[in-house]
Motif scaffolding. Structure first.
Motif, PDB file in Angstrom:
ATOM      1  N   GLY A 198       0.639 -48.817  58.933  1.00 48.09           N
ATOM      2  CA  GLY A 198      -0.463 -48.881  58.367  1.00 48.09           C
ATOM      3  C   GLY A 198      -1.434 -47.659  59.379  1.00 48.09           C
ATOM      4  O   GLY A 198      -2.035 -47.023  58.017  1.00 48.09           O
ATOM      5  N   ILE A 199      -0.955 -47.254  60.579  1.00 46.04           N
ATOM      6  CA  ILE A 199      -2.524 -46.491  60.492  1.00 46.04           C
ATOM      7  C   ILE A 199      -2.194 -45.352  59.912  1.00 46.04           C
ATOM      8  O   ILE A 199      -2.410 -43.746  59.830  1.00 46.04           O
ATOM      9  N   LYS A 200      -0.479 -44.804  59.917  1.00 47.47           N
ATOM     10  CA  LYS A 200      -0.025 -43.397  58.938  1.00 47.47           C
ATOM     11  C   LYS A 200      -0.448 -43.619  58.187  1.00 47.47           C
ATOM     12  O   LYS A 200      -0.923 -42.713  57.628  1.00 47.47           O
ATOM     13  N   GLN A 201      -0.422 -44.834  57.048  1.00 43.84           N
ATOM     14  CA  GLN A 201      -0.788 -44.860  56.101  1.00 43.84           C
ATOM     15  C   GLN A 201      -2.087 -44.122  55.806  1.00 43.84           C
ATOM     16  O   GLN A 201      -2.970 -43.327  54.432  1.00 43.84           O
ATOM     17  N   ASN A 229       1.760 -37.411  56.534  1.00 42.05           N
ATOM     18  CA  ASN A 229       3.200 -36.866  56.179  1.00 42.05           C
ATOM     19  C   ASN A 229       4.691 -36.367  57.363  1.00 42.05           C
ATOM     20  O   ASN A 229       5.696 -36.282  56.376  1.00 42.05           O
ATOM     21  N   ARG A 230       4.035 -36.314  57.752  1.00 39.53           N
ATOM     22  CA  ARG A 230       5.232 -36.796  59.128  1.00 39.53           C
ATOM     23  C   ARG A 230       6.166 -37.529  59.062  1.00 39.53           C
ATOM     24  O   ARG A 230       5.660 -38.585  58.811  1.00 39.53           O
ATOM     25  N   PRO A 231       7.560 -37.890  59.254  1.00 38.90           N
ATOM     26  CA  PRO A 231       8.200 -38.775  59.425  1.00 38.90           C
ATOM     27  C   PRO A 231       7.397 -40.137  60.571  1.00 38.90           C
ATOM     28  O   PRO A 231       7.117 -39.806  61.602  1.00 38.90           O
ATOM     29  N   ASN A 232       8.317 -41.574  60.354  1.00 34.61           N
ATOM     30  CA  ASN A 232       7.067 -41.831  61.313  1.00 34.61           C
ATOM     31  C   ASN A 232       8.077 -42.191  62.574  1.00 34.61           C
ATOM     32  O   ASN A 232       7.249 -41.844  63.623  1.00 34.61           O
ATOM     33  N   ASN A 233       9.138 -41.543  63.184  1.00 33.90           N
ATOM     34  CA  ASN A 233       9.300 -40.920  64.156  1.00 33.90           C
ATOM     35  C   ASN A 233       8.787 -39.503  65.211  1.00 33.90           C
ATOM     36  O   ASN A 233       8.898 -39.490  66.528  1.00 33.90           O
TER      37      ASN A 233
END
Length: 126
Positions: A95-98, A103-107
């Motif tokens: 959610g924070i990433k969104q 645009n980086r990969p989750n990891n």
């Protein structure tokens, strides 16, 4: 990105408390109070990190108790609360990433640590 938005998301996920720590504070306290070998070096995982998000998840063990207390299981062993918190933190991080529109990969954007070699108490203190 606002801390208030992240706190609202955490509340929706059932996380009881959330705090934000400055990496420099964490590094200072780590250097001051702990030997280097006790915990994993956070900079080796996230060299450019600026903020540590720390969460509190209170477990409610009453769901596991019967009315007459027969067969009661000790509160800390009644469920895998580490796994439950880990799942909640993973959803929070996504959610924070969104929210950040990164645009980086989750990891590359986040890692979830629960009861690990990182000092979680120090993260919360920071």
């Amino acid at each position: 990105m606002k801390k208030k938005s992240i706190a609202c998301l955490a509340e929706k996920l059932g996380i009881d408390k959330i705090s934000f720590g400055v990496i420099e504070d964490y590094l200072y306290y780590e250097k001051t109070f702990y030997t280097k070998n006790e915990f994993r070096d956070i900079r080796s995982l996230f060299p450019n990190a600026k903020t540590i998000v720390s969460a509190l998840f209170s477990y409610n063990y009453q769901w596991n108790a019967s009315d007459d207390q027969t067969g009661y299981i000790t509160e800390y062993t009644s469920a895998n609360f580490y796994k439950a918190l880990s799942k909640k933190l993973d959803k929070l991080a996504k959610g924070i990433k969104q929210l950040s529109r990164d645009n980086r990969p989750n990891n590359e954007f986040y890692r979830v640590f629960v009861n690990s070699k990182l000092n979680d108490k120090l993260a919360a203190y920071s």
